[in-house]
Design a protein around this motif. Structure first.
Motif, PDB file in Angstrom:
ATOM      1  N   GLY A  15      59.890  83.305  58.169  1.00 40.82           N
ATOM      2  CA  GLY A  15      59.378  83.973  56.977  1.00 40.82           C
ATOM      3  C   GLY A  15      59.498  83.094  55.733  1.00 40.82           C
ATOM      4  N   ARG A  16      59.019  83.645  54.634  1.00 46.69           N
ATOM      5  CA  ARG A  16      59.024  82.895  53.372  1.00 46.69           C
ATOM      6  C   ARG A  16      60.424  82.534  52.917  1.00 46.69           C
ATOM      7  NH1 ARG A  16      55.335  87.104  50.266  1.00 46.69           N
ATOM      8  NH2 ARG A  16      56.547  88.403  51.657  1.00 46.69           N
ATOM      9  N   ARG A  17      61.360  83.458  53.017  1.00 46.06           N
ATOM     10  CA  ARG A  17      62.724  83.202  52.542  1.00 46.06           C
ATOM     11  C   ARG A  17      63.357  82.035  53.302  1.00 46.06           C
ATOM     12  NH1 ARG A  17      68.047  85.931  53.753  1.00 46.06           N
ATOM     13  NH2 ARG A  17      69.333  85.411  51.961  1.00 46.06           N
ATOM     14  N   THR A  18      63.256  82.074  54.616  1.00 46.47           N
ATOM     15  CA  THR A  18      63.809  81.000  55.449  1.00 46.47           C
ATOM     16  C   THR A  18      63.122  79.679  55.131  1.00 46.47           C
ATOM     17  OG1 THR A  18      64.255  82.606  57.193  1.00 46.47           O
ATOM     18  CG2 THR A  18      64.262  80.287  57.822  1.00 46.47           C
ATOM     19  N   TYR A  19      61.803  79.724  54.922  1.00 45.80           N
ATOM     20  CA  TYR A  19      61.050  78.515  54.592  1.00 45.80           C
ATOM     21  C   TYR A  19      61.574  77.886  53.302  1.00 45.80           C
ATOM     22  CZ  TYR A  19      57.263  75.602  52.832  1.00 45.80           C
ATOM     23  OH  TYR A  19      56.540  74.567  52.305  1.00 45.80           O
ATOM     24  N   TRP A  20      61.682  78.687  52.237  1.00 46.38           N
ATOM     25  CA  TRP A  20      62.119  78.147  50.950  1.00 46.38           C
ATOM     26  C   TRP A  20      63.560  77.654  51.008  1.00 46.38           C
ATOM     27  CZ3 TRP A  20      58.954  76.265  47.725  1.00 46.38           C
ATOM     28  CH2 TRP A  20      57.701  76.839  47.513  1.00 46.38           C
ATOM     29  N   LEU A  21      64.431  78.377  51.693  1.00 48.09           N
ATOM     30  CA  LEU A  21      65.821  77.932  51.816  1.00 48.09           C
ATOM     31  C   LEU A  21      65.909  76.616  52.584  1.00 48.09           C
ATOM     32  CD1 LEU A  21      67.658  81.314  52.492  1.00 48.09           C
ATOM     33  CD2 LEU A  21      67.777  79.909  50.422  1.00 48.09           C
ATOM     34  N   ALA A  22      65.145  76.487  53.658  1.00 46.74           N
ATOM     35  CA  ALA A  22      65.163  75.259  54.450  1.00 46.74           C
ATOM     36  C   ALA A  22      64.595  74.086  53.659  1.00 46.74           C
ATOM     37  CB  ALA A  22      64.383  75.456  55.753  1.00 46.74           C
ATOM     38  N   ILE A  23      63.483  74.293  52.976  1.00 49.31           N
ATOM     39  CA  ILE A  23      62.873  73.210  52.187  1.00 49.31           C
ATOM     40  C   ILE A  23      63.804  72.794  51.063  1.00 49.31           C
ATOM     41  CG2 ILE A  23      60.989  72.705  50.568  1.00 49.31           C
ATOM     42  CD1 ILE A  23      60.152  72.421  53.485  1.00 49.31           C
ATOM     43  N   LEU A  24      64.392  73.766  50.379  1.00 45.09           N
ATOM     44  CA  LEU A  24      65.320  73.445  49.297  1.00 45.09           C
ATOM     45  C   LEU A  24      66.524  72.660  49.822  1.00 45.09           C
ATOM     46  CD1 LEU A  24      66.082  73.780  46.312  1.00 45.09           C
ATOM     47  CD2 LEU A  24      67.205  75.904  46.929  1.00 45.09           C
ATOM     48  N   ALA A  25      67.087  73.096  50.946  1.00 45.79           N
ATOM     49  CA  ALA A  25      68.228  72.390  51.536  1.00 45.79           C
ATOM     50  C   ALA A  25      67.848  70.971  51.944  1.00 45.79           C
ATOM     51  CB  ALA A  25      68.753  73.168  52.740  1.00 45.79           C
ATOM     52  N   LEU A  26      66.662  70.803  52.507  1.00 47.67           N
ATOM     53  CA  LEU A  26      66.213  69.463  52.900  1.00 47.67           C
ATOM     54  C   LEU A  26      66.025  68.558  51.688  1.00 47.67           C
ATOM     55  CD1 LEU A  26      63.710  70.395  55.730  1.00 47.67           C
ATOM     56  CD2 LEU A  26      65.766  68.996  55.982  1.00 47.67           C
TER      57      LEU A  26
END
Length: 158
Positions: A15-26
């Motif tokens: 989902g969007r939340r997981t996507y943004w958290l993963a991209i931000l962490a990367l």
């Protein structure tokens, strides 16, 4: 979904939340690793380490970035190859336009042409913005699709 699957597998949906958290962490991880050499005592050593490691770090981060983007597109019921339109095309247009604007043409001897280089730079904006909307703003398809179960429904079951 486990972190390992989120970052390294191209299967499934997020989902969007997981996507943004993963991209931000990367992004944070890449920036920290890229600029960590400046913590060295010697400035020359830091610059040398930065030159040697920064491209390698960005190259290593490419797989997880593509995996996360692909799973997000799967949530939208789209093939991961759309990342070529959303990320590679804008990058190529931007870099091409930037090089036209700044660098001399060795074949003709002409100096960089800002106005000509601005055209591909501006042309890179629509596909990049479309990618941001598609990947990070629009909701995924409801229920199962070709790429698996709805991640929102999986959260409700827990």
């Amino acid at each position: 979904m486990k972190l390992q699957k989120i970052l390294f597998s191209f299967d499934g949906r997020i989902g969007r939340r997981t996507y943004w958290l993963a991209i931000l962490a990367l992004i944070v991880a890449v920036l920290v690793l890229t600029f960590a050499p400046f913590l060295l005592e010697s400035e020359k050593a830091a610059v040398l380490m930065l030159a040697l490691t920064s491209q390698f770090i960005w190259l290593l981060s490419l797989w997880p970035i593509l995996a996360v983007g692909s799973k997000r597109l799967h949530d939208r019921n789209k093939n991961g190859w759309w990342l070529l339109v959303f990320w590679l095309l804008p990058f190529a247009l931007f870099v091409g336009g930037f090089s036209i604007a700044l660098f001399d043409d060795p074949r003709t001897g002409r100096s960089g042409d800002f106005s000509t280089g601005l055209i591909p730079v501006l042309a890179s904006l629509p596909p990049a913005l479309w990618g941001i909307v598609e990947l990070g703003i629009l909701p995924g398809t409801k229920g199962p699709n070709l790429y698996g179960a709805d991640p929102a429904q999986q959260l409700e079951l827990r």
